[in-house]
Every structure is written in C-alpha cells, then in structure tokens.
Design an enzyme around this catalytic site. Structure first.
Site, short mmCIF file in Angstrom:
data_model
loop_
_atom_site.label_atom_id
_atom_site.label_comp_id
_atom_site.label_asym_id
_atom_site.label_seq_id
_atom_site.Cartn_x
_atom_site.Cartn_y
_atom_site.Cartn_z
CG PHE A 253 -1.76 -1.21 1.39
CD1 PHE A 253 -2.32 -1.88 0.33
CD2 PHE A 253 -1.96 -1.74 2.66
CE1 PHE A 253 -3.06 -3.04 0.50
CE2 PHE A 253 -2.70 -2.91 2.85
CZ PHE A 253 -3.24 -3.56 1.77
CB ILE A 479 3.33 -5.59 -3.27
CG1 ILE A 479 2.42 -4.78 -4.20
CG2 ILE A 479 4.77 -5.15 -3.42
CD1 ILE A 479 2.39 -3.30 -3.87
N GLY A 480 1.19 -8.27 -4.30
CA GLY A 480 -0.16 -8.80 -4.13
C GLY A 480 -1.08 -8.66 -5.32
NE ARG A 640 -6.60 -5.87 -25.65
CZ ARG A 640 -7.70 -5.58 -26.30
NH1 ARG A 640 -8.82 -5.37 -25.64
NH2 ARG A 640 -7.70 -5.48 -27.62
CB ILE A 641 -8.01 -6.14 -18.99
CG1 ILE A 641 -8.81 -4.86 -18.77
CG2 ILE A 641 -7.89 -6.93 -17.69
CD1 ILE A 641 -8.16 -3.85 -17.85
N PRO A 644 -7.52 -10.68 -16.62
CG PRO A 644 -8.99 -11.21 -18.36
CD PRO A 644 -7.60 -11.47 -17.87
CD GLN A 650 -4.25 -4.37 -8.06
OE1 GLN A 650 -3.75 -3.28 -8.28
NE2 GLN A 650 -4.07 -4.99 -6.92
CD GLU A 717 -1.24 3.76 -6.91
OE1 GLU A 717 -2.00 3.89 -5.93
OE2 GLU A 717 -0.04 3.43 -6.79
#
Length: 753
Positions: A253, A479-480, A640-641, A644, A650, A717
C-alpha cells in the site's frame, strides 16, 4: 467469476483472451508462500524496538543494565553505543535513499544517534536476544527519563505555518480568481485524517552478513533493487555484494516504498553481533515507524455559469510532514487537467509537525485530492440543478488542458455510461432525502478518479527449454496484485507456451533489474520487457524454421503463427512443427534471451493517464446515522486488460480500501501528548467483510496505442482514487447532509440533525 480448470481458460467476455487463476494462489492459501518473517537462519537473533514515550524532548537518562543482564540478551543498542553506519556519518537528515534536507531548515534525525526525541515512538533502544520472547522481555526492562517539550501534532492549529516545498510551484491557468466572475460559486473545506496502511503482514527485515562485505537481506520491500541501492549507500558497499529477497509481500500500500531507518539499523547491528538478525515491528509501531497517509486540509473554490460550464477552480491543500524530513505528494494535480476549465489555480503547502514522516499510500495524493475535487463537483451540480454525470460531461475534455496535448487514450464517456447503467442511476432522485427502503434512507453517488500511467525502464530474462517449458525472470516484487500471473499471460500470448508450462521467478536482486512496485506501473514496465524478450525468442524460432533446411524453408516470417508450442501456417493446417522438435533438430537445449525495455520519446507527445468511475448506492439509518454501502460499481479505463481475474481483484481491493477511507479509517492523536490512541486493529477500523457489498467491476478494455506493446495502463491506484467522494456524494443524496471531513461516522450525521 467461476473457476476455470482448463489449461488455457478463456475470459467469458472475450473469447480470444485467457483469464487464468492466480499462478501463486494455491501456494498462498496452503502456506507454501514464504514471506520475509518466515525465513529462519542458523544462529539467528531477534530485535525488539523500545520506543519513546514522549512526542518531543530529550532523553535525560537511559537505564539498560537490567535489559543487558536478562537471559539470552546479546546487546542493547542506544544512542550511546549504536554501531557506525558509514554512509550516515555526514551531517545530513535521515533520508538515506534520497537528497538530504537543507540543514538550516530541518532538524537532523538519525536513528539511535542522539538523545533528542522528534516524534512519539521514536526508537530509543533496540534489544537483541537469542529469541523473540527474550528480546521482548528485555525490552520491557529498558527505562528512560525525559525532558519533555510540548509536541506540535495538530495540523489545524498550525495551518498558517505552511511552507511551499522544494520543487513545488503554484500553478495557474487563466486567472487565479476566475471562479469569482461566475454567477454560481462554491467554497468549501475538506479534511482527510491520518490513515495508516495496516496490511496483515507486519514490517521488518532479516539481515545476514555472510562475510565482512557481503550481505543477504530478506525484507518487506516493494522494490528489492531500491533496497539494495539504499543499503549499499548506507554501508558504502558494492551493490553487487548485497542480495535482497522479497518474493511475497503481504500488502504494501506504499509503506514498502522506502527503506526505513530501523531497517538500516538492523543491518548495522547484525554486523556488530556477528549473526543473522531479524526485526518484525509490532502493530502499534506500524503507526509510528513506517509512514501513513498525511492529514490534509483542502479548500476548493469553484465557479460555473448557469448552463453548467465551469468558469474557474482554485484548489489549495495543506498537509503535514515531519519536523526532520519534507514529504510531498500530488494532492492538487488532478484538478489541473481533469475538466475543461479556463481558469485553474492550485497551491500546495506542508506543515512540519512532531510526527513520524508520512509516506505514499495507495492512490498517493490523488486519492486525497479527489475527495475535495469530486465532492465539490457534486456540490456544484446540486447548486446548478444538474445531474452530476451530466455536469461532468458538460466539462469533459478530449485533450489535456494542463499540458495542451492529447491524451494517449481516454474512454471516460463510455465509463460513465456503463457504470450508470450497472448501478441503476436512472432510479436516482436528484432531491436529497427523498428515497427510502425498509426504513433506511437511500442515495446514489459517483466520482471520477485518475492517475498517471507510467512506463519505466525494466529488464527481463526468458529461457525456453527444449522440453517446451518456459522460465521468466525479473527482480520485481509482487506485492499482491498478481504480477506473476500477468507476466505469465504476457509470455503465453507472445510465445503460445501453455500456461502450466510457464514459471515466473521474481523478487530477488539476483534476477534482471526491475523498478519498485508502486504507481501502478509494473505490468507496463516489466510486462513490456517480458513481451520484448519473448518476441526475441519467437523471432529466433521463426528464423530456425524458415532457414535453408528448416521445416518452413523459403517461407516468409510473417506467414508463421505460434500457438500451444506449435509453429504453423494458418492457410495450410497440415503444415506444422512442434517447437520442441525444432529445437532438438538444431541441437538446442535452451534459447536464453535477456533484454531491457523502456518507452520511447514519442510518449512525450501524449498525456498518459488511467481513469476510473466509481458508482455507489448507500443506505443510511435515520435514527442511528449508520451508513452501509449497499452496492458498488467500479469502471476502469486502463487500456488493455492483461489478466482479467487479477485486474478485477485489484478493483475490488481498491473499493474495499475506499470504503474504509470513506466510513471508518482515522488514526486519532491525543494532541496533549502527541500520541496515537487507537494504534491497534481493535480501535483503528479497517473495512471488514460486513462492510463490503458485492462489487461489480467493469473494464473498458480498449488498448492504449502508445504506452507499451500490450496497450495496458495501470489500475492499482485508480481502484481507490475517487471512491471515498462517491460514498460522500451518495450520503448527501440519501440525507441532504454534506460531510466534508472523513471518515463519515454516525456521530457526524447525527450532529447535523
């Protein structure tokens, strides 16, 4: 999303896209993933920090005798005997991983270097013992007396002392007070309290000197290369003599974006005691020693004409920093470009207080600034009697007004439309307090978020083995968010290697250099490197296939396709060769490629941002003031993802953090003593399952044609930026009560009755 068990699961929205489960998912849920504190080394010792009990002053006496004589204690380190840190010997401020502060304007802070106390919880001693329990007991025996001074911790009382930070300029487009000429004006103040990262995993480090000049580190860091450089500077070592390992991280974070002083101190102590030393800070110390979102007070002044066209915006923000180090963030930046407005001015100031230095927290700066700007946009829409979405559309801009250049891509209009349809925006009444369900007031709110989309320089190594398996290597820390999964998908898309034959190795400085994971830039940066290196391997395979004597001799390179480990020609289905056979026939056991990747100068021609729109429906109990988020829809316009499932995760994570930011999170300080009073997870209220509804995530999923070869832009973000004002706007729609100081707790709503 339902679980896919096939080798190459398909995204149900796009039949040509793979949507695999997390490649590290099973390892994490079964305990196979090792975090820094999980590592145990022979003869390891343990550190416990003793923190100051005052917020400002000096130590007058420090009794460590009982602690030093306690069972198993190897040393008690204070300002009287702290080992030297060579790179810290110069008279500069604490920030070893950045430019030193000006000595005439900032106090000097070196951990365990002086009896001077600059903030509550500042380490006054570090106890080292042969077990954590013994170190904890011995730490309780350390006694200090102090000369106390009044601690300055209340930002409200010191707003007038704000100073312009270095490298920060006031911004103006048009007239500074242009909003005053508008027929409809608004002026309001908005406050964000101190918020603390509080991931499940505590912070810390394990340091082991393998010889006098060689160091092995396991740490909670968002960037192993950055930690390597910081420690190298502090101890004047060749960075190549330092290896840093952080494969898994239990939530960052932002707190892991720097190497904190206590980590550097542990490295010095490990050398002094000549054995591996581990530090895991306590939960209460997480509030004091590893940063936080700074308390910030903002003023928005806004003007619009009666047709809903913005005339001017003035945005001023004042935030806290430490007395010994200036911290800044981009609080006012999105106001400069998000809307088409001829007169915009921004001002950013910091106030030096007696607290530990803040650090970037998810949605750094923009999450704070969005609360003010997007709340004000909602307030102005009500003043004008215009739907909040329509008001934003009337001030929509296709080009960046701050820099006067086009956006690389922007599909925010579509995001507004799709999110409104999903939340049921047509059911919303513009009259606040006019809707109820089962005795609860209901309301709808929305807000926009935006954040720079970066492409930093990165390296990667990819090895295609003769058995058809693939190894992808990068030093990047995951980090995740699912970085390993995204890199797996990118390699699969380029080389066609089945997903279960790809292994990503990451989180270690022995691997190709990568940037720190932060700013939603890793898929763009490291993903581009993986894409480029995989393309090199693909080109190598094609060359082998079309050379004289090859299975496709005489054919053109662009005629060949590569999928599931097979090279073929689309128009001739029977003509194909397995990659494993091609490598065997060329006596190749591995094709090993490494490369660097970065954006070109053409990127400077565009403003490159990701965008989000958050929609919220809330229920508010009119008797108790309790607010529940009943429904949430978050729409991401982030190119573009690539992956998915992890992209959706996220967004869900950002919404969860946004609910906490809006309704529960606040680190409370008793300003009489300069101390946190809710420095634990019992009293500091993060959002829990009961606070979080089903969350719908929508991806615009259109590639950005400029940023990188995948067309992907950052998402981490924007998942949070703008969510808190969406909740605040929904609460106003439900109750007619405008809360401008977060969090929106029941007492604030009841006081407005």
């Amino acid at each position: 999303m339902t679980e896919n068990k096939t080798n190459s699961p398909v995204d149900p929205v796009r039949s040509d896209r793979v949507a695999p489960d997390r490649v590290d998912g099973r390892m994490k849920v079964t305990g196979g993933a090792k975090y820094f504190a999980d590592f145990e080394l022979p003869n390891m010792a343990y550190c416990v920090i003793v923190g100051s009990e005052i917020g400002r002053g000096s130590i007058t006496s420090l009794d460590t005798k009982k602690a030093r004589n306690a069972p198993g204690v190897l040393g008690v380190f204070t300002h009287e005997n702290m080992p030297s840190i060579p790179g810290w010997d110069a008279p500069v401020g604490d920030k070893a991983d950045g430019p030193p502060p000006k000595p005439d304007t900032l106090e000097k802070y070196r951990i365990l270097n002086s009896p001077k106390i600059l903030f509550d919880g500042q380490p006054i001693a570090i106890v080292v013992a042969d077990s954590y329990e013994r170190a904890t007991y011995a730490a309780s025996l350390v006694k200090a007396t102090y000369t106390k001074q009044a601690a300055r911790t209340d930002l409200d009382k010191h707003l007038a002392e704000g100073i312009a930070p270095d490298r920060s300029e006031d911004y103006m487009r048009g007239k500074a007070d242009g909003y005053r000429t508008a027929p409809v004006t608004l002026e309001a103040n908005y406050t964000i309290p101190v918020e603390v990262h509080n991931p499940m995993e505590l912070h810390g480090i394990l340091a082991h000197w393998t010889d006098a000049n060689t160091l092995m580190i396991y740490a909670k860091t968002q960037g192993v290369n950055a930690t390597q450089q910081t420690i190298a500077q502090a101890f004047k070592l060749d960075p190549n003599n330092i290896r840093v390992h952080t494969e898994f991280m239990g939530g960052g974070f932002g707190m892991g974006l720097r190497t904190w002083p206590q980590e550097t101190a542990v490295v010095a102590i490990a050398k002094k005691v000549d054995r591996p030393v581990k530090l895991v800070v306590t939960r209460s110390q997480m509030f004091q020693l590893v940063g936080h979102r700074p308390c910030t007070v903002q003023t928005i002044q806004m003007g619009a004409d009666t047709n809903g066209k913005l005339v001017g915006i003035a945005h001023a923000a004042t935030a806290e920093t430490a007395s010994y180090e200036d911290f800044t963030e981009a609080t006012v930046n999105m106001t400069k470009f998000l809307y088409d407005c001829p007169n915009v001015s921004t001002r950013y100031r910091i106030v030096r207080l007696d607290r530990g230095v803040p650090i970037w927290m998810r949605g750094p700066g923009e999450a704070t600034g969005a609360f003010a700007l997007e709340s004000a946009m909602d307030e102005m829409a009500y003043k004008l009697g215009i739907d909040p979405i329509e008001f934003r559309l009337r001030n929509y801009t296709e080009t960046d007004p701050e820099h006067n250049r086009p956006y690389s891509s922007k599909y925010l209009r579509e995001a507004y439309q799709r999110g409104a349809e999903a939340i049921g925006w047509s059911n919303r009444q513009n009259q606040p307090g006019s809707q109820q369900e089962d005795g609860w007031l209901t309301g709808y709110g929305m807000s926009t978020g935006t954040f720079n989309a970066f492409r930093w320089e990165a390296s990667a190594r990819v090895l295609l083995n003769a058995d058809g398996s693939l190894r992808v290597q990068s030093a990047v820390t995951d980090i995740g968010p699912g970085t390993g999964t995204a890199l797996t998908v990118i390699a699969h898309n380029v080389l066609g290697v089945p997903l279960d034959r790809i292994k990503v190795e990451y989180g270690d400085t022995s691997l190709p250099k990568a940037p720190t994971q932060g700013g939603s830039a890793i898929v763009s940066a490291v993903g581009s490197a993986v894409f480029d290196v995989c393309t090199l391997i693909k080109n190598e395979l094609v060359k082998l296939a079309i050379k004289d004597g090859g299975p496709f001799a005489g054919r053109k390179a662009d005629e060949l396709t590569l999928s599931d480990g097979i090279l073929s020609i689309e128009k001739e289905p029977g003509k194909k060769v397995a990659v494993t056979d091609l490598m065997k026939s060329n006596n190749l056991t591995v094709i090993d490629k490494k490369g660097d990747s970065k954006g070109g100068p053409d990127l400077q021609k565009y403003s490159i941002y990701s965008f989000s729109v958050h929609f919220v429906k809330v229920r508010v109990n009119p008797l108790t003031g309790v607010v529940r988020v009943a429904n949430a829809v978050s729409v991401a316009d982030s190119g573009r993802i690539v992956s998915p499932k992890t992209a959706a995760s996220q967004m869900i994570g950002g919404v969860t953090g946004g609910i906490g930011m809006a309704l529960t999170e606040e680190a409370v300080i008793d300003h009489r003593f300069g101390r946190f009073v809710n420095n634990n997870l019992g009293d500091y209220h993060v959002a829990v399952h009961a606070d979080v509804p089903a969350i719908e995530t929508i991806m615009i999923d259109k590639p950005d044609p400029h940023i990188n070869p995948m067309g992907a832009k950052g998402m981490g973000e924007i998942a949070l930026i703008g969510f808190a004002p969406a909740v605040a706007n929904a609460v106003f729609n439900a109750t007619g009560k405008r809360v401008r100081d977060l969090p929106i707790t029941p007492d604030k709503l009841l006081r407005m009755s």
